[in-house]
Each structure stands twice: as structure tokens, then as C-alpha cells.
Design a protein around this motif. Sequence first.
Motif, PDB file in Angstrom:
ATOM      1  N   PRO A 262      25.083 -17.805   9.751  1.00 46.16           N
ATOM      2  CA  PRO A 262      24.768 -18.210  11.130  1.00 46.16           C
ATOM      3  C   PRO A 262      24.748 -16.998  12.061  1.00 46.16           C
ATOM      4  O   PRO A 262      25.621 -16.119  11.949  1.00 46.16           O
ATOM      5  CB  PRO A 262      25.908 -19.168  11.480  1.00 46.16           C
ATOM      6  N   PRO A 263      23.765 -16.930  12.950  1.00 44.54           N
ATOM      7  CA  PRO A 263      23.621 -15.748  13.811  1.00 44.54           C
ATOM      8  C   PRO A 263      24.549 -15.803  15.024  1.00 44.54           C
ATOM      9  O   PRO A 263      24.119 -15.732  16.177  1.00 44.54           O
ATOM     10  CB  PRO A 263      22.151 -15.830  14.226  1.00 44.54           C
ATOM     11  N   ILE A 264      25.836 -15.921  14.755  1.00 43.52           N
ATOM     12  CA  ILE A 264      26.826 -15.953  15.822  1.00 43.52           C
ATOM     13  C   ILE A 264      27.841 -14.850  15.554  1.00 43.52           C
ATOM     14  O   ILE A 264      28.225 -14.601  14.405  1.00 43.52           O
ATOM     15  CB  ILE A 264      27.522 -17.323  15.914  1.00 43.52           C
ATOM     16  N   ALA A 265      28.243 -14.180  16.609  1.00 42.35           N
ATOM     17  CA  ALA A 265      29.141 -13.032  16.445  1.00 42.35           C
ATOM     18  C   ALA A 265      30.512 -13.468  15.945  1.00 42.35           C
ATOM     19  O   ALA A 265      31.106 -12.838  15.076  1.00 42.35           O
ATOM     20  CB  ALA A 265      29.272 -12.281  17.771  1.00 42.35           C
ATOM     21  N   ARG A 266      31.007 -14.563  16.501  1.00 38.86           N
ATOM     22  CA  ARG A 266      32.312 -15.093  16.099  1.00 38.86           C
ATOM     23  C   ARG A 266      32.242 -16.611  16.124  1.00 38.86           C
ATOM     24  O   ARG A 266      31.374 -17.188  16.762  1.00 38.86           O
ATOM     25  CB  ARG A 266      33.416 -14.618  17.051  1.00 38.86           C
ATOM     26  N   GLY A 267      33.177 -17.243  15.462  1.00 36.32           N
ATOM     27  CA  GLY A 267      33.253 -18.693  15.510  1.00 36.32           C
ATOM     28  C   GLY A 267      32.696 -19.352  14.269  1.00 36.32           C
ATOM     29  O   GLY A 267      32.513 -18.718  13.226  1.00 36.32           O
ATOM     30  N   ARG A 268      32.402 -20.636  14.387  1.00 32.72           N
ATOM     31  CA  ARG A 268      31.982 -21.418  13.226  1.00 32.72           C
ATOM     32  C   ARG A 268      31.081 -22.562  13.657  1.00 32.72           C
ATOM     33  O   ARG A 268      31.067 -22.972  14.823  1.00 32.72           O
ATOM     34  CB  ARG A 268      33.219 -21.963  12.498  1.00 32.72           C
ATOM     35  N   LEU A 269      30.338 -23.067  12.698  1.00 29.79           N
ATOM     36  CA  LEU A 269      29.535 -24.258  12.908  1.00 29.79           C
ATOM     37  C   LEU A 269      30.418 -25.472  12.627  1.00 29.79           C
ATOM     38  O   LEU A 269      31.044 -25.549  11.565  1.00 29.79           O
ATOM     39  CB  LEU A 269      28.330 -24.259  11.975  1.00 29.79           C
ATOM     40  N   VAL A 270      30.479 -26.420  13.558  1.00 20.89           N
ATOM     41  CA  VAL A 270      31.395 -27.549  13.383  1.00 20.89           C
ATOM     42  C   VAL A 270      30.681 -28.854  13.065  1.00 20.89           C
ATOM     43  O   VAL A 270      31.323 -29.813  12.617  1.00 20.89           O
ATOM     44  CB  VAL A 270      32.288 -27.744  14.627  1.00 20.89           C
ATOM     45  N   ALA A 271      29.372 -28.938  13.298  1.00 19.50           N
ATOM     46  CA  ALA A 271      28.645 -30.167  13.002  1.00 19.50           C
ATOM     47  C   ALA A 271      27.158 -29.876  12.977  1.00 19.50           C
ATOM     48  O   ALA A 271      26.674 -28.977  13.664  1.00 19.50           O
ATOM     49  CB  ALA A 271      28.940 -31.246  14.046  1.00 19.50           C
ATOM     50  N   ASN A 272      26.443 -30.667  12.173  1.00 21.86           N
ATOM     51  CA  ASN A 272      24.987 -30.577  12.117  1.00 21.86           C
ATOM     52  C   ASN A 272      24.384 -31.959  12.356  1.00 21.86           C
ATOM     53  O   ASN A 272      24.801 -32.938  11.744  1.00 21.86           O
ATOM     54  CB  ASN A 272      24.521 -30.040  10.765  1.00 21.86           C
ATOM     55  N   ILE A 273      23.386 -31.993  13.253  1.00 22.72           N
ATOM     56  CA  ILE A 273      22.601 -33.203  13.513  1.00 22.72           C
ATOM     57  C   ILE A 273      21.169 -32.882  13.099  1.00 22.72           C
ATOM     58  O   ILE A 273      20.533 -32.001  13.687  1.00 22.72           O
ATOM     59  CB  ILE A 273      22.642 -33.582  15.007  1.00 22.72           C
ATOM     60  N   ASN A 274      20.663 -33.563  12.094  1.00 19.44           N
ATOM     61  CA  ASN A 274      19.346 -33.229  11.549  1.00 19.44           C
ATOM     62  C   ASN A 274      18.361 -34.378  11.763  1.00 19.44           C
ATOM     63  O   ASN A 274      18.714 -35.550  11.644  1.00 19.44           O
ATOM     64  CB  ASN A 274      19.465 -32.935  10.049  1.00 19.44           C
ATOM     65  N   ILE A 275      17.116 -34.006  12.079  1.00 21.98           N
ATOM     66  CA  ILE A 275      16.025 -34.974  12.204  1.00 21.98           C
ATOM     67  C   ILE A 275      14.912 -34.542  11.256  1.00 21.98           C
ATOM     68  O   ILE A 275      14.410 -33.427  11.343  1.00 21.98           O
ATOM     69  CB  ILE A 275      15.445 -35.021  13.634  1.00 21.98           C
ATOM     70  N   ASP A 276      14.528 -35.437  10.347  1.00 20.60           N
ATOM     71  CA  ASP A 276      13.468 -35.105   9.394  1.00 20.60           C
ATOM     72  C   ASP A 276      12.614 -36.338   9.133  1.00 20.60           C
ATOM     73  O   ASP A 276      13.123 -37.376   8.726  1.00 20.60           O
ATOM     74  CB  ASP A 276      14.076 -34.593   8.091  1.00 20.60           C
TER      75      ASP A 276
END
Length: 422
Positions: A262-276
Motif C-alpha cells: 500500500p502506498p502509505i508512509a505509515r499505518g495499515r489498511l483496516v477494511a476494503n469495500i469492493n464493487i465489481d
Amino acid sequence: AAVTDAPAVFVGHAVHAPALGHDDFAGVDLRGKVAVMFGGAPERFEDTRRAFHSALSEKLGNVAARGAVGVVLVGTARDEAATPWERTAAGWDRPTMRLRDADGRGIDTWPQLQVVARVSAAAADTLFAGGERSAAQLAEAARRGDVRAFDMPVRLSLSVRTRVEPLESRNVVGLLPGRDPALAGEYVVHTAHLDHVGLGIEVDGDGIYNGAIDNALGVAIISEAARRLASAEEAPRRPQLFVALTGEEQGLLGSQWFARHPPIARGRLVANINIDMPVLTAPSRDVVAIGMQHSTLEQAVKAAARDIGVMVSPDPFPEETAFVRSDQYAFVREGIPAIYLDAGVEPAEEGRDPKVSATWFMRNCYHRPCDQADLPIHYDDAARLARLVARLGHGIGEADAAPQWKTGDFFGERFGGRADAR
């Protein structure tokens, strides 16, 4: 690469699931041999585990780990009722794609599998000639979970010529910063894939595969959700990422790369909402939330749906194993709770059934040129879905606690540790 005159071994669905008392590899040695298998998984598996074990990547990984040098995937009448063999074979003229690491090597590939081939249901009995059961009988037994692996009385000579070329593509990312510095490192990720299949076999003189529903409509929905969140009086506490992903049609490549890097300097991804591919060609009174049962996103989705006045329905086609077939699964495999929001199934008008409409699309226009903007797309339903996405993103962004896997959930137990490790 070539596999010359190698013995063949039948391995059912190529599923190793000791927790379910099932092992398709018991009693056989795959080293230096070609694994012959069916797609899918036994019907007695509940939906979650059947989805996981049906994934081709799991099957190939299983046989590669046991020393196989090739694979033959055998088609069945059930498979070809969903996707005709002619359509499957037509795709062979197009290149497949894989991610590569910094050294140029393929990521999540199995070089020891020198050839992976497919055989149609019509030709399957040729493979099993001389055996006690036909291909159809074996497929039915495998579906019941009532078949054992065996050495086949044939040897197979398979060959393939491969040319590898580098190709670059991009994910497109937008950021809405959160307003709470204490939660600045917890990102909610909204996704929809921007790619389709490009040019293909002409149908009635048309070879442009437009991808209006799959997935320009999904990109439009998350774009509208982003506009709504960005134009609100204040941003949610947590930051929100909006990502149009590349390479979904080639195996969730853009989402896999994004979830791992993930292109973030610090931290984390906490959830994903996907539309397909929301097939919004008949008006509905609801939305479908695929995978909501796995995490606390279920409560978040239901709360958001109540706020905008829409019903929430479970996956109407669990046999399609959609939860492992779209971009949210790349996030799931990195331990991130995720959900796949889709078109509704409860009719809003008499005589117009969304399930029938979706079935027609899948049989006639899915991955075909007629997936184009002149389909009867119900944009009011699309706008409602965008409102739900925005409301859900806001709800997750405002909550004191980030989404969590439910206790004892299969995906949480299998992959949750990856997020903790990071």
C-alpha cells in the motif's frame, strides 16, 4: 517447456482439507507426474470452505508442493453449462499475466508445473479410457466427495511454448484524509477494477469488449461515493482511499500488489469495500453484501443500509464462489476484513426479476462485446449503491474500533495473522 511421457495421477478436486476429513492426495505419489483434476470442491463443504478450496491457485499450489510437473484440468457438463467450452478456448489466444518481483521473477507462480492444460467435457473420456468409470461418473463422485486418488493407466506427453514479455500498468489512487490525527494511520480502501478484456473474438462483427457493467459501472459508483464523501461538511475520522485497480481480469493482480504494497508512509489498511460488475439491469429493493458474514463489516453494512433505507441480502449465488473471485479477496488474503457489494435480487417491479436479469447477462454478455452502455442499466439503483458505499465508508471511518474478523471465522483464522504481523 515440456513434459514428455509422464505418468498421470487422478486427484479429484485436488483439495487437501484435513479439518473436513478430506484429502484428495491420500495414497498417491505425485512426484514427477501429471495431476489430473476437476475444478470446484465437494458439495458437502459449506460455502466459505468450498469457495476457498475451489480457487485454482490453491489447487496448483497443492499439486506443486507434492512434486507434480504438470496439470490437466478436466471440464465437466456443469462447468460448460456456465461457460461454454468454445468461449474458454477462444481466450487462449490472449496472453495471461502475472506479477513480477524486483528481480523479474513471477510472484505466486509455480515454475515446476511445466504445463497446465485443459480438456473439454466432450474429450474427457479419452483421458480415462481403460478405467472402470467414465469422466462424468468420476466428476459426480468427486462432487459428492466420494472418490479416491489413483494412478491412471496412461502416460501423457504435453508441451507448451512460452514467451515472457514485461508490461506495465497502474492502479489509480485517490486519498481523502481523515480528520482525527489519532486514526490517521487506519485506512479504509474503496476499490473497483478499471480493466476489462480488451479486444477479442468478434461476435456479430464486433470485437471490442467494452466492459460497461464489468466494471466501468463499478468505477463510476466508487467515484460517486468519493465525491459524496469529499463534499461533506467534514471528513470521516479515518482516511479513505479510492482505488481503480488494474489487472483484475488477469487474476486480481492490481489488488494483490496494492494490498501487499500500500502506498502509505505509515499505518495499515483496516477494511476494503469492493464493487465489481453490479448487474443493475432490473430494478431492485435491496443490495447484496457478499462476504458480510465473516467480519464486523456485517453490522456496519446493515447500519449503513438502514440509514439510506435499503434492504441487505446475502449472496444469492453462493455456488459461484464470488468472494474469492474479485479484488476483495486479495485484501482478505492479507488479513484485511473486506466486503463485496453487488446488485440487489429483490424485485422492485412486478414481472422484472433481478435474478433472471443477472442470469441472462452472465449467459449472454459476460465477457462479451454486448457488455456495453446500451444495456438497460438502472442508474437510480447505481446511485443508491453509491450512497450506500459512501455511508458505509463514513460509518467505518467514524467507529471507535476498526473492523475485525469474527471469532472462529475461517478466513480470519487462516489469514488474520498476516495483518497482525505487519
